[in-house]
Design a protein around this motif. Structure first.
Motif, short mmCIF file in Angstrom:
data_model
loop_
_atom_site.label_atom_id
_atom_site.label_comp_id
_atom_site.label_asym_id
_atom_site.label_seq_id
_atom_site.Cartn_x
_atom_site.Cartn_y
_atom_site.Cartn_z
N TYR A 131 24.60 26.57 11.61
CA TYR A 131 25.63 26.95 10.62
C TYR A 131 25.13 28.19 9.90
N TRP A 133 24.98 29.92 6.64
CA TRP A 133 25.16 29.69 5.22
C TRP A 133 25.43 31.00 4.47
N GLN A 226 29.31 20.45 10.41
CA GLN A 226 29.52 21.82 9.91
C GLN A 226 30.62 21.86 8.85
N MET A 229 28.89 20.91 5.74
CA MET A 229 28.10 22.06 5.29
C MET A 229 28.99 23.08 4.59
N ASP A 233 28.62 24.59 0.94
CA ASP A 233 28.51 26.04 0.85
C ASP A 233 29.49 26.61 -0.18
N LYS A 306 18.68 20.66 5.99
CA LYS A 306 19.81 21.10 6.80
C LYS A 306 21.11 21.28 6.03
N TYR A 307 21.24 20.64 4.87
CA TYR A 307 22.51 20.67 4.15
C TYR A 307 22.41 21.33 2.76
#
Length: 633
Positions: A131, A133, A226, A229, A233, A306-307
């Motif tokens: 992903y 970011w 995603q 995420m 984000d 990861k997040y």
């Protein structure tokens, strides 16, 4: 047909991996175990030490349990691994396990899966977590945003019931749809953080996520990894931090999950006196097992890795700390010293906090701990559990009990207001008015308030004002800011339509102004965890149910006066630290909030008349059922 290509892959496990795994210090296991795309296929690895055989089954091999067996490592780790060529992201799979015990056979989901089928389906899904970011600015500033000396106002949210589409069969929003609404709303309301009830994959929607099985996967109910995420984000881009509820205290006994994983009690204690939770009818992790600690701490770090998560609120910590939690005599096993403390769980919690803060010193861990366990929020090297903060359950219980009483009787319970200050600085406290207080027949916040409708709204505003002005960080569950009459129901949206009515919009307007006041006045947040940030003016006027106190930063002082009766009090004298003009900067009885409009015409001039141990004082009007805030001009 066996499609494994031994020449196209190598095992990801190094000697160091194996050493750390065995001693219980491998906290990035999600990089090794589970399903990982590589070299034109997927490598699989699973911990099942008591298995006779393990194979990968899925649509790609017609769920044939003999088609793709895994091989056991020859290093006594109990890890099985292998490679399957020609499959990719999106592949459904499970592990077929035959146990060494009684030839027990079972199909299990992957404990380390990054994605699962949407319940009630139960297969794991091969997935890539790539992903791009766009939250660089937030991540650079996160240490300040999460600091003890920064304002923190947390909006607690259940993603499936914050907002729904009634015109589309009452369906809940996806992660990406939530990203179109939630960040803007939280920012406009002035909340600094959101806290999500557990988003980790869970079989039963009605558990609100607290019966977790997918410790490395956001629930597929709202979209893909995603998509989640993206929601985080966008929140970060709107300067909103994200805290996740994390549940290492227990797990459900669904057959495709962790329970009896390889035909033995692998993740849970075998003895039900330690391994079965009587309240939740669920399984309790075996915290003394190295591989289980690996699993749980790897899960915690995974969400941070990861997040980009900014904090973890750890659920039901008390149930970890005490072996006799919710058990009668004879239903629990004492520790090796004959005590009730769960020494293995305590070690786990300390190690969890040490690893989180070692890797991410700019995040926070928050304990939901309902007892007086000492030093929960003190460093482990000083004997503490190592949490950054802890929910103040005592403040919550006392305050809600006080506010639920008819004001005529409150004077007899004045100590329920004042007692919290005696221990307010023993821990780093969050003041919670959470989802737990508006379910299971407890009634909504406004429904707890006594009196007619006007008094209920005034009481609610006074409650929220008192919460925001009391030392400690703040947490409010969704719907509380609307003055929602109904209890929370996870099957429906919160009652947004109430904002058509002035009294409900008045509560929302008040919460918004509380948040903006909090963020703009350092005296209200810089010393939340220091006794130098608080000073009583007068806590002894129990007859009038009035309290007054100062909140202080290094160079600023704010005066807070609370009147918890429906009687306006005129010519009420309050001592202040200095002369001059004291501006009234907030009044919960203002007409724009639905109040009666009593107040002090924007502020008051202090006179040199001593009272409350001070040489100057204000003669003010105390509005009914109100909090008022003054600041030296």
């Amino acid at each position: 047909m066996n499609n494994r290509k031994e020449s196209t892959w190598t095992s990801p496990f190094t000697d160091m991996d194996i050493y750390l795994f065995k001693e219980g210090n491998h906290f990035r296991l999600y990089e090794k175990l589970g399903a990982h795309i590589c070299n034109g296929g997927v490598r699989f690895a699973i911990w099942a030490p008591n298995a006779k055989s393990v194979s990968v089954i899925g649509e790609f091999n017609n769920w044939d349990k003999k088609a793709h067996p895994l091989s056991p490592r020859q290093d006594e780790t109990g890890i099985w691994e292998g490679f399957i060529e020609g499959i990719d992201s999106g592949t459904l799979y499970k592990y077929h396990i035959v146990s060494n015990y009684n030839n027990y056979e079972v199909d299990k989901g992957d404990p380390y899966a990054f994605y699962w089928e949407r319940p009630p389906k139960t297969a794991s899904i091969v997935w890539d977590l790539n992903y791009e970011w766009k939250d660089e600015k937030w991540m650079k500033e996160r240490a300040k945003r999460n600091s003890f000396k920064s304002p923190m106002s947390i909006y607690e949210v259940h993603l499936g019931s914050w907002r729904r589409f009634p015109e589309e069969g009452n369906r809940f929003l996806t992660y990406r749809e939530l990203a179109s609404f939630l960040p803007n709303y939280a920012k406009e309301m002035g909340f600094t953080h959101v806290e999500f009830l557990p988003v980790m994959e869970h079989p039963f929607y009605g558990s609100w996520g607290y019966q977790t099985l997918g410790y490395f996967a956001p629930t597929a109910r709202y979209g893909s990894p995603q998509d989640f995420m993206y929601l985080i984000d966008v929140l970060h881009q709107n300067e909103i931090g994200v805290i996740l509820d994390w549940v290492p205290s227990h797990f459900p006994n669904d057959g495709h999950g962790l329970v009896f994983f390889d035909g033995t009690h692998l993740y849970e204690h075998a003895d039900p006196r330690k391994g079965f939770h009587p309240d939740w009818k669920s399984c309790i992790f075996n915290y003394g097992r190295n591989e289980v600690r690996n699993f749980l701490i790897s899960s915690a770090l995974f969400w941070l890795d990861k997040y980009h998560v900014d904090g973890l609120r750890v659920d039901a910590v008390a149930s970890l700390l005490y072996l006799d939690y919710s058990r009668k005599d004879g239903e629990w096993i004492p520790n090796e010293y004959g005590g009730r403390e769960n020494l293995e769980a305590i070690h786990f919690l300390k190690r969890f906090n040490e690893e989180v803060y070692k890797n991410y010193p700019d995040v926070q861990t928050i304990a939901e701990e309902s007892t007086a366990w000492p030093q929960a929020t003190r460093p482990t090297h000083l004997g503490g559990l190592g949490f950054g903060m802890k929910w103040n359950m005592g403040w919550m219980h006392d305050t809600l009990e006080y506010f639920s009483k008819d004001p005529i009787f409150r004077k007899y319970h004045h100590n329920q207001l004042t007692f919290s200050i005696w221990y307010a600085f023993f821990e780093n406290f969050v003041l919670p008015l959470s989802h737990d207080e508006v379910v299971h027949g407890k009634g909504s916040l406004i429904a707890k308030m006594p009196g007619d409708d006007w008094q209920k709204f005034a009481n609610l505003r006074a409650l929220l004002g008192y919460q925001w002005l009391h030392p400690g960080k703040k947490l409010l569950f969704m719907g509380g800011e609307l003055g929602q009459w109904r209890e929370w129901n996870h099957e429906s949206s919160i009652d947004w339509h109430l904002l058509e009515y002035p009294n409900h919009e008045g509560v929302r307007h008040f919460v918004r102004d509380l948040n903006h006041l909090l963020s703009s006045e350092p005296a209200l947040y810089e010393r939340d965890f220091e006794n130098t940030g608080f000073e009583w003016v007068d806590f002894s006027d129990w007859e009038s149910s009035v309290i007054s106190f100062l909140r202080k930063s290094e160079d600023q002082t704010v005066l807070v006066v609370c009147n918890f009766t429906p009687i306006p009090r005129y010519n009420y004298r309050i001592g202040v630290p200095s002369g001059g003009f004291w501006k009234e900067i907030l009044n919960s009885d203002a007409k724009e909030y639905g109040g009666s409009g009593h107040g002090n015409f924007g502020g008051l001039e202090a006179t040199p008349v001593p009272i409350h141990g001070r040489f100057h004082s204000l003669v003010m009007t105390l509005p009914p059922l109100s909090v008022t805030v003054f600041k030296k001009a």
